[in-house]
Design a protein around this motif. Structure first.
Motif, PDB file in Angstrom:
ATOM      1  N   GLY A  97      37.973  39.856  27.706  1.00 45.53           N
ATOM      2  CA  GLY A  97      38.982  39.691  28.570  1.00 45.53           C
ATOM      3  C   GLY A  97      40.098  40.984  28.758  1.00 45.53           C
ATOM      4  O   GLY A  97      40.741  41.095  29.679  1.00 45.53           O
ATOM      5  N   GLN A  98      39.851  41.924  27.910  1.00 49.99           N
ATOM      6  CA  GLN A  98      40.867  42.984  27.847  1.00 49.99           C
ATOM      7  C   GLN A  98      40.312  44.048  29.111  1.00 49.99           C
ATOM      8  O   GLN A  98      39.088  44.336  29.236  1.00 49.99           O
ATOM      9  N   ARG A  99      41.388  44.291  29.977  1.00 47.14           N
ATOM     10  CA  ARG A  99      41.072  45.196  31.076  1.00 47.14           C
ATOM     11  C   ARG A  99      41.423  46.456  30.714  1.00 47.14           C
ATOM     12  O   ARG A  99      42.383  46.783  30.307  1.00 47.14           O
ATOM     13  N   LEU A 100      40.629  47.541  31.213  1.00 47.32           N
ATOM     14  CA  LEU A 100      40.896  48.910  31.117  1.00 47.32           C
ATOM     15  C   LEU A 100      40.752  49.615  32.437  1.00 47.32           C
ATOM     16  O   LEU A 100      39.820  49.249  33.079  1.00 47.32           O
ATOM     17  N   GLY A 101      41.669  50.532  32.649  1.00 45.94           N
ATOM     18  CA  GLY A 101      41.620  51.532  33.529  1.00 45.94           C
ATOM     19  C   GLY A 101      40.917  52.604  33.091  1.00 45.94           C
ATOM     20  O   GLY A 101      41.291  53.464  32.044  1.00 45.94           O
ATOM     21  N   LEU A 102      39.835  53.208  33.914  1.00 42.45           N
ATOM     22  CA  LEU A 102      39.147  54.363  33.828  1.00 42.45           C
ATOM     23  C   LEU A 102      39.345  55.376  34.691  1.00 42.45           C
ATOM     24  O   LEU A 102      39.208  55.175  35.871  1.00 42.45           O
ATOM     25  N   GLY A 103      39.960  56.531  34.329  1.00 43.12           N
ATOM     26  CA  GLY A 103      40.570  57.428  35.319  1.00 43.12           C
ATOM     27  C   GLY A 103      41.597  56.660  36.364  1.00 43.12           C
ATOM     28  O   GLY A 103      42.217  55.963  35.916  1.00 43.12           O
ATOM     29  N   GLU A 104      41.629  57.307  37.509  1.00 37.89           N
ATOM     30  CA  GLU A 104      42.518  56.769  38.617  1.00 37.89           C
ATOM     31  C   GLU A 104      42.063  55.486  39.364  1.00 37.89           C
ATOM     32  O   GLU A 104      42.946  54.741  39.841  1.00 37.89           O
ATOM     33  N   VAL A 106      39.103  53.073  38.550  1.00 34.07           N
ATOM     34  CA  VAL A 106      38.094  52.248  38.096  1.00 34.07           C
ATOM     35  C   VAL A 106      38.648  51.088  37.042  1.00 34.07           C
ATOM     36  O   VAL A 106      39.586  51.376  36.156  1.00 34.07           O
ATOM     37  N   VAL A 107      38.487  49.784  37.212  1.00 39.13           N
ATOM     38  CA  VAL A 107      39.072  48.842  36.279  1.00 39.13           C
ATOM     39  C   VAL A 107      37.923  48.220  35.629  1.00 39.13           C
ATOM     40  O   VAL A 107      36.926  47.620  36.606  1.00 39.13           O
ATOM     41  N   VAL A 108      37.902  48.044  34.578  1.00 39.50           N
ATOM     42  CA  VAL A 108      36.602  47.168  33.829  1.00 39.50           C
ATOM     43  C   VAL A 108      37.154  45.982  32.989  1.00 39.50           C
ATOM     44  O   VAL A 108      38.498  46.143  32.560  1.00 39.50           O
ATOM     45  N   GLU A 109      36.408  45.061  32.618  1.00 40.92           N
ATOM     46  CA  GLU A 109      36.902  44.030  31.919  1.00 40.92           C
ATOM     47  C   GLU A 109      35.770  43.809  30.872  1.00 40.92           C
ATOM     48  O   GLU A 109      34.740  43.536  31.172  1.00 40.92           O
ATOM     49  N   LEU A 110      36.097  43.744  29.394  1.00 46.81           N
ATOM     50  CA  LEU A 110      35.460  43.635  28.516  1.00 46.81           C
ATOM     51  C   LEU A 110      35.113  42.133  28.367  1.00 46.81           C
ATOM     52  O   LEU A 110      35.714  41.103  28.543  1.00 46.81           O
ATOM     53  N   THR A 111      33.579  41.881  28.150  1.00 43.85           N
ATOM     54  CA  THR A 111      32.955  40.604  28.128  1.00 43.85           C
ATOM     55  C   THR A 111      32.726  40.044  26.825  1.00 43.85           C
ATOM     56  O   THR A 111      33.070  38.948  26.439  1.00 43.85           O
ATOM     57  N   GLU A 161      41.777  33.760  31.425  1.00 45.03           N
ATOM     58  CA  GLU A 161      40.614  32.919  31.668  1.00 45.03           C
ATOM     59  C   GLU A 161      39.230  33.408  30.963  1.00 45.03           C
ATOM     60  O   GLU A 161      38.290  32.758  31.152  1.00 45.03           O
ATOM     61  N   ALA A 162      39.337  34.730  30.396  1.00 44.24           N
ATOM     62  CA  ALA A 162      37.906  35.279  30.014  1.00 44.24           C
ATOM     63  C   ALA A 162      37.582  34.240  28.648  1.00 44.24           C
ATOM     64  O   ALA A 162      38.272  33.898  28.065  1.00 44.24           O
ATOM     65  N   PRO A 163      36.264  34.045  29.034  1.00 47.69           N
ATOM     66  CA  PRO A 163      35.572  33.149  27.761  1.00 47.69           C
ATOM     67  C   PRO A 163      35.671  34.066  26.417  1.00 47.69           C
ATOM     68  O   PRO A 163      35.611  35.360  26.318  1.00 47.69           O
ATOM     69  N   ARG A 164      36.016  33.332  25.358  1.00 47.20           N
ATOM     70  CA  ARG A 164      35.963  34.182  24.128  1.00 47.20           C
ATOM     71  C   ARG A 164      34.816  33.904  23.426  1.00 47.20           C
ATOM     72  O   ARG A 164      34.302  32.634  22.849  1.00 47.20           O
ATOM     73  N   PRO A 165      33.804  34.933  23.136  1.00 48.47           N
ATOM     74  CA  PRO A 165      32.586  34.512  22.618  1.00 48.47           C
ATOM     75  C   PRO A 165      32.653  34.535  21.170  1.00 48.47           C
ATOM     76  O   PRO A 165      33.572  35.025  20.481  1.00 48.47           O
ATOM     77  N   ILE A 166      31.802  34.081  20.761  1.00 50.66           N
ATOM     78  CA  ILE A 166      31.811  34.080  19.120  1.00 50.66           C
ATOM     79  C   ILE A 166      30.937  35.006  18.572  1.00 50.66           C
ATOM     80  O   ILE A 166      29.813  35.393  19.225  1.00 50.66           O
ATOM     81  N   ARG A 167      31.301  35.716  17.528  1.00 50.49           N
ATOM     82  CA  ARG A 167      30.888  36.930  16.973  1.00 50.49           C
ATOM     83  C   ARG A 167      29.795  36.693  16.018  1.00 50.49           C
ATOM     84  O   ARG A 167      30.134  35.769  14.968  1.00 50.49           O
TER      85      ARG A 167
END
Length: 171
Positions: A97-104, A106-111, A161-167
C-alpha cells in the motif's frame, strides 16, 4: 486518475531515493533489456514489458528491487528479472500500500513482497534461499508517465485499503 498518491508525507518533502536502472522483460526466457527511460502506463506497467500485457491491472505490473539487495546477492541489474532498481530507500521494509513517486510523473503502489521461486536456482544454486527477504516488491502503476535513470524516488502516502499480504516462510 485524480490525485491518487500525490499527498506528500509531511516528513519527506524531497526525493529519498534514486532510480539506478530500468529494465524490460520483452519476452519470456530472454535477458532483461536495460533502458535509459521507460514509459509507465496506468494499470499495466512499462511499455514493452511482457508482465503488463499478461495480466493488466494485476498486482505484478512492476518488480522494484533495492540496489543493496543486488549487491548483497552479487547480482547485476536485470538478473533477478526486476524492472526498476532503486537506491536510498529501505524497500523491503515498506508496507503493502506504500505509494512511491518515481520522477516527476509516475506513481506506483507496492502490492506485496516478491517471493523467490525455484527459477532462481537455475541462475545459481542456493540463490532461492539467499534471496529470501531480498527479492524486491511487486507494484502497480497508479499514474503513468516517463521515468528515467537518475530520477528521484519519493515516499508518498500509504493506501489504508491495501490488502496486507502474509509473508511466507522460507521453505
Amino acid at each position: 486518475m485524480t490525485d491518487v498518491g500525490l499527498e506528500q508525507n509531511p516528513r519527506v518533502d524531497r526525493p529519498s531515493g534514486v532510480v539506478r536502472a530500468l529494465l524490460l522483460a520483452e519476452q519470456r526466457g530472454t535477458p532483461m533489456k536495460r533502458v535509459p527511460e521507460a514509459e509507465a502506463v496506468e494499470g499495466r506497467g512499462f511499455v514493452g514489458d511482457r508482465h503488463g500485457k499478461k495480466k493488466p491491472h494485476g498486482k505484478r505490473q512492476l518488480l522494484l528491487l533495492d540496489e543493496a539487495s543486488l549487491h548483497a546477492l552479487r547480482m547485476a541489474p536485470g538478473q533477478l528479472k526486476e524492472n526498476l532498481v532503486m537506491a536510498g530507500l529501505p524497500l523491503e521494509s515498506l508496507p503493502a500500500g506504500q505509494r512511491l513517486g518515481l520522477g516527476e510523473q509516475v506513481v506506483v503502489e507496492l502490492t506485496e513482497p516478491c517471493v523467490p521461486c525455484s527459477k532462481l536456482e537455475l541462475i545459481r544454486p542456493g540463490l532461492l534461499k539467499e534471496s529470501w527477504g531480498q527479492r524486491g516488491q511487486l507494484a502497480k502503476v497508479l499514474r503513468g508517465g516517463t521515468v528515467r535513470e537518475g530520477d528521484g524516488v519519493r515516499l508518498l502516502d500509504v493506501n489504508p485499503e491495501a490488502p496486507r499480504p502474509i509473508r511466507p516462510k522460507l521453505p
